[in-house]
Design a protein around this motif. Structure first.
Motif, PDB file in Angstrom:
ATOM      1  N   PHE A   1      -3.717   9.991  15.797  1.00 64.43           N
ATOM      2  CA  PHE A   1      -4.343  11.308  15.969  1.00 64.43           C
ATOM      3  C   PHE A   1      -3.929  11.873  17.322  1.00 64.43           C
TER       4      PHE A   1
ATOM      5  N   ARG B   1      -1.305  -0.005   7.593  1.00 65.76           N
ATOM      6  CA  ARG B   1      -0.927   1.368   7.940  1.00 65.76           C
ATOM      7  C   ARG B   1      -1.414   1.737   9.337  1.00 65.76           C
TER       8      ARG B   1
ATOM      9  N   THR C   1       1.441   9.292  10.445  1.00 66.01           N
ATOM     10  CA  THR C   1       0.940   8.106   9.779  1.00 66.01           C
ATOM     11  C   THR C   1       2.110   7.406   9.098  1.00 66.01           C
TER      12      THR C   1
ATOM     13  N   SER D   1       0.840  -1.193   0.000  1.00 67.22           N
ATOM     14  CA  SER D   1       0.000   0.000   0.000  1.00 67.22           C
ATOM     15  C   SER D   1       0.874   1.241   0.000  1.00 67.22           C
TER      16      SER D   1
ATOM     17  N   VAL E   1      -2.363   5.109  11.672  1.00 65.62           N
ATOM     18  CA  VAL E   1      -2.596   6.555  11.696  1.00 65.62           C
ATOM     19  C   VAL E   1      -2.761   6.940  13.158  1.00 65.62           C
TER      20      VAL E   1
ATOM     21  N   LEU F   1      -7.897   7.806   6.411  1.00 69.72           N
ATOM     22  CA  LEU F   1      -8.182   8.397   7.714  1.00 69.72           C
ATOM     23  C   LEU F   1      -7.343   9.641   7.918  1.00 69.72           C
ATOM     24  N   ALA F   2      -6.189   9.667   7.244  1.00 64.86           N
ATOM     25  CA  ALA F   2      -5.274  10.783   7.418  1.00 64.86           C
ATOM     26  C   ALA F   2      -5.545  11.882   6.412  1.00 64.86           C
TER      27      ALA F   2
ATOM     28  N   SER G   1      -3.367   6.269   4.049  1.00 65.33           N
ATOM     29  CA  SER G   1      -4.662   5.925   4.616  1.00 65.33           C
ATOM     30  C   SER G   1      -5.625   7.092   4.463  1.00 65.33           C
TER      31      SER G   1
END
Lengths: 112, 448
Positions: B56, B52, B77, A104, B54, A110-111, A108
């Protein structure tokens, strides 16, 4: 006297209800057995567990692996006209030829 | 009002944020596979099927909005794991992150462990907000200066720069698991951690990556005799010698590492006796424990099986002290749930900061909270429809009988593809992170 009659009827009703009430689980089990009569009696047994342990197993053995590789090469030919000059069929597949799963490189979402 | 309030008795939950794409088509890699707050709650990490991570970070509370706790924004990330192929065993190794566990913070950097099916990695996340400037021999862009132009010497100084967050792998703990890793847990001693696969549990030292001790091995000599597998494991929050592991047969074993090097003999066995009359084809499958979590106090532990959440007192092995039905209406759907494999879904569960409320996910993007003290429960939904900032979440209800009230949803209308498997509760405040398939929702307690 009428009370006695009522009493008997009530208890009969209760008896009937008890006979009809099956746990929902058992009713579902009956449904499953009806759809799959060959289902073994032991559900959580070693078959299910062994399938779980073998998750990710891609090829049964090296013969299986090479067959699959050969199939892939045949499938790729029509869609890669530029490789017409390449000799195929006389080439023994090696691990390097195994199509690597793309890593990948996309970040992502999400980021995002 | 900081600190944990009580559960559903007087807490109202508001939508705060949602992360992720809105597309209906979900790419495999974007499926969220784990969610975890760090020990202070300032950081929230997610892992996905694409390997991955991530992270926050919570913004500090702003003076403009004192009623609202800080928002979580992307901090870092990185690609933690990549897909691999084991040629010897012809096994495809997924890059999916199964679990993330944070280490307690010891210095300026943050550390976390992330694992896929086979390999655990220790990641260091550090901040860089200064850089040295004024080198004598180098230009600012790194090129070397012509020595002849150097006429004076100066001392390089650190100058502020834009914050840069770097993640670097510090240790790779590989090749210790034949089967698929389902859990990792950091010991309260902050020096060791355990990793558990289907049949074995290993103990590692965080500093040493080429050796690990096997502490539990339930592999039978003859694999035909295999009857149960390990489904989850966790270290006790403050007793460094104690850990528990759960099984696919619904049992939990507590082990004391002081008793023996190999903890195959449990110290305690927690098992609820089964009513033989109720036994069905599905009994064992739905009794399989998908998650086990100690309470913060260390006095209790909670287990999640397919239909319920159970709270156990560590002092009593015979039965749980509390049982909460998550979605009992599914009992009459077990046949189709077996056919579509949903019966094997692994739901997680979590405690709130003061152990008064427990939370777990369900289908249709519903999640449930059970207040242990007030004996109340609530069903809430994570959906884009309820995503206006600070809008209060309305309790949801599933109707089981024939009569469906307005606003209720019937069991047959539930979307079993929308499952909430992963939830996390901030360790101190009433802030929760709920993962749907590919979105992360953050909800906060309504503060007035």
């Amino acid at each position: 006297m009428s009370e006695e009659v009522e009493g008997t009827t009530a208890s009969e009703e209760v008896q009937e209800m008890e006979d009809k009430v099956i746990s929902p689980e058992k009713a579902e089990e009956a449904k499953l057995k009806a759809r799959y009569p060959n289902l073994g009696a032991k559900p959580g047994g070693s078959d299910l567990l062994r399938k779980r342990l073998q998750k990710g197993q891609k090829y049964f053995d090296s013969g299986d692996y090479n067959m699959a590789k050969a199939k892939m090469k045949n499938k790729q030919l029509p869609s890669a006209p530029t490789e017409k000059t390449e000799i195929t069929g006389g080439h023994i597949p090696t691990p390097q030829d195994l199509p690597q799963r793309k890593t990948s490189i996309v970040a992502s979402k999400l980021a995002g | 009002m900081a600190g944990t309030g009580d559960g559903s008795s007087d807490v109202q939950w508001c939508f705060s944020q949602v992360k992720g794409a809105i597309d209906d088509e979900v790419a495999e890699a974007d499926v969220i596979s784990t969610v975890e707050f760090n020990h202070s709650g300032e950081l929230l990490a997610t892992g996905d099927k694409g390997g991955r991570v991530v992270i926050f970070q919570q913004e500090p509370e702003s003076k403009n909005q004192p009623q609202c706790r800080g928002e979580y924004n992307v901090y870092s990330t990185f690609q933690s794991h990549e897909p691999e192929f084991d040629y010897l065993k012809s096994l495809e190794i997924e890059e999916k992150i199964n679990k993330i566990r944070w280490l307690p913070q010891k210095n300026a950097a943050q550390f976390l462990l992330s694992t896929n099916d086979k390999t655990i990695k220790l990641w260091k996340i550090s901040e860089r907000d200064k850089r040295p400037e004024g080198y004598n021999l180098k230009e600012e862009d790194g090129r070397y200066r012509d020595f002849n132009t150097v006429t004076t010497l100066r001392v390089p100084v650190f100058m502020p720069m834009d914050l840069m967050v770097e993640a670097s792998p510090r240790r790779v703990f590989a090749n210790a698991h034949t089967y698929h890793i389902n859990s990792i847990s950091v010991n309260s001693d902050c020096e060791t951690y355990l990793s558990a696969d289907d049949l074995r549990i290993n103990l590692w030292n965080l500093e040493i990556n080429d050796r690990s001790f096997n502490i539990v091995d339930i592999k039978p000599a003859n694999m035909e005799e295999l009857t149960e597998v390990i489904t989850a494991a966790e270290f006790h929050p403050n007793q460094c010698n104690t850990f528990v592991y759960s099984s696919s047969k619904g049992t939990i074993r507590l082990c004391d590492m002081r008793a023996a090097a190999l903890c195959d003999q449990h110290t305690k066995l927690f098992e609820e006796p089964e009513d033989p009359n109720n036994r069905s084809f599905f009994s064992e499958i739905i009794s399989s424990i998908s998650d086990v979590k100690f309470s913060h106090s260390g006095r209790y532990m909670m287990t999640r099986d397919y239909l319920s959440v159970k709270v156990w007192d560590l002092n009593m092995e015979t039965r749980p002290v509390e049982t909460y039905q998550v979605h009992d209406y599914l009992r009459s759907k077990l046949c189709s749930l077996y056919e579509n494999d949903c019966i094997f879904d692994k739901f997680e569960c979590c405690w709130n900061g003061n152990d008064s409320v427990v939370m777990t996910g369900s289908y249709n993007n519903f999640f449930r909270m059970f207040d242990r003290g007030y004996r109340q429960d609530v069903t809430l939904e994570a959906s884009r429809e309820n995503s206006k900032p600070r809008s209060v979440l309305k309790p949801r209800k599933v109707s089981t009988g024939g009569k469906r009230k307005k606003d209720e949803i019937s069991v047959d209308c539930l979307d079993f593809n929308k499952k909430i498997l992963h939830t996390a509760w901030h360790p101190l405040d009433n802030i929760i992170a709920v993962a749907t398939t590919n979105n992360l929702y953050i909800f906060q307690e309504k503060l007035n």
